[in-house]
Scaffold this active site. Sequence first.
Site, PDB file in Angstrom:
ATOM      1  N   GLY A   3      13.146  37.611 -16.780  1.00 36.56           N
ATOM      2  CA  GLY A   3      13.430  36.518 -17.698  1.00 36.56           C
ATOM      3  C   GLY A   3      14.802  35.930 -17.486  1.00 36.56           C
ATOM      4  O   GLY A   3      15.550  35.726 -18.442  1.00 36.56           O
ATOM      5  N   ARG A   6      16.645  31.155 -18.027  1.00 37.56           N
ATOM      6  CA  ARG A   6      17.232  30.327 -19.087  1.00 37.56           C
ATOM      7  C   ARG A   6      17.802  31.200 -20.201  1.00 37.56           C
ATOM      8  O   ARG A   6      17.594  32.409 -20.235  1.00 37.56           O
ATOM      9  CB  ARG A   6      16.195  29.353 -19.654  1.00 37.56           C
ATOM     10  CG  ARG A   6      14.969  30.019 -20.246  1.00 37.56           C
ATOM     11  CD  ARG A   6      13.847  29.020 -20.496  1.00 37.56           C
ATOM     12  NE  ARG A   6      12.652  29.661 -21.028  1.00 37.56           N
ATOM     13  CZ  ARG A   6      12.373  29.774 -22.316  1.00 37.56           C
ATOM     14  NH1 ARG A   6      13.228  29.295 -23.215  1.00 37.56           N
ATOM     15  NH2 ARG A   6      11.265  30.360 -22.716  1.00 37.56           N
ATOM     16  N   VAL A  55       5.577  40.069 -15.871  1.00 37.90           N
ATOM     17  CA  VAL A  55       5.978  41.451 -16.164  1.00 37.90           C
ATOM     18  C   VAL A  55       4.854  42.254 -16.803  1.00 37.90           C
ATOM     19  O   VAL A  55       4.937  43.486 -16.886  1.00 37.90           O
ATOM     20  CB  VAL A  55       7.239  41.495 -17.061  1.00 37.90           C
ATOM     21  CG1 VAL A  55       8.436  40.877 -16.336  1.00 37.90           C
ATOM     22  CG2 VAL A  55       6.997  40.826 -18.412  1.00 37.90           C
ATOM     23  N   TYR A 146       6.909  40.408 -32.740  1.00 33.67           N
ATOM     24  CA  TYR A 146       8.191  40.419 -32.038  1.00 33.67           C
ATOM     25  C   TYR A 146       9.074  41.578 -32.509  1.00 33.67           C
ATOM     26  O   TYR A 146       9.644  42.319 -31.704  1.00 33.67           O
ATOM     27  CB  TYR A 146       8.892  39.075 -32.281  1.00 33.67           C
ATOM     28  CG  TYR A 146      10.220  38.910 -31.580  1.00 33.67           C
ATOM     29  CD1 TYR A 146      10.278  38.585 -30.234  1.00 33.67           C
ATOM     30  CD2 TYR A 146      11.422  39.032 -32.276  1.00 33.67           C
ATOM     31  CE1 TYR A 146      11.499  38.402 -29.592  1.00 33.67           C
ATOM     32  CE2 TYR A 146      12.635  38.851 -31.656  1.00 33.67           C
ATOM     33  CZ  TYR A 146      12.670  38.534 -30.303  1.00 33.67           C
ATOM     34  OH  TYR A 146      13.878  38.361 -29.679  1.00 33.67           O
TER      35      TYR A 146
END
Length: 238
Positions: A3, A6, A55, A146
């Site tokens: 990742g 950004r 991933v 999350y």
Amino acid sequence: MTGGSRGIGRAIALALGAEGANVTVNYAHSAEAAEQVAETIRGYGRQALAFKADVRNLDEVKAMVARTKEAFGRVDILVNNAGILRDNYVTFMKDEEWTEVLDINLKGAYHGIKAVGREMIRQKSGRIINISSDAGLLGDLMRANYASAKAGLLGLTRTVAREFAPSGITVNAVCPGIVETDLIAGMAETRRAKQLASIPLGRFGRPEEVAQVVLFLALDESGLITGQTICVDGGLHT
């Protein structure tokens, strides 16, 4: 690092490159952005690769690690940063929203550790830094998926730290609070004000501030620190 095209990942990749590391910038969709990060690192006089890998797929992660080793000779640092949001109230959350977030944010880190672990154990050195979140410590509205993934990442960090310690490998987690990235760029002004009011230092973080903590954990000077969670959040979690 995963990742890395950004936001916080980009800042970490650039900080590592500026310090003298060769960097593989992993991405899933943003090829142009990842290549721009890699090109900036090359401008520092270091080597850099932009490498596409999902991933969630262990074989793709292993291929990325193999390419990294081929290009740079060895793998010394792993930063697990890949992550997504799929916000919804838990009673309305779809199974795919739960699964996708857990697979990328938590299983993705497991795949990264699995792919580099034996190599680091053989060389008896390495640094693994997992990017968790204050959400994993505090919970977060509409983000049960999350928060669960990020909390799981803390348990993974502590367990792998114990397993890898005899080989001289450190494993730590960094928990950013609310950081000025694309993820909060469109936040409603009322929510933004409420979020700011909850931070003792009274401001959001910058990606570069998180990156500097990750950089320290990657250095030899941090060699006695392992299994720890470091919050970079302006006092949000106290």
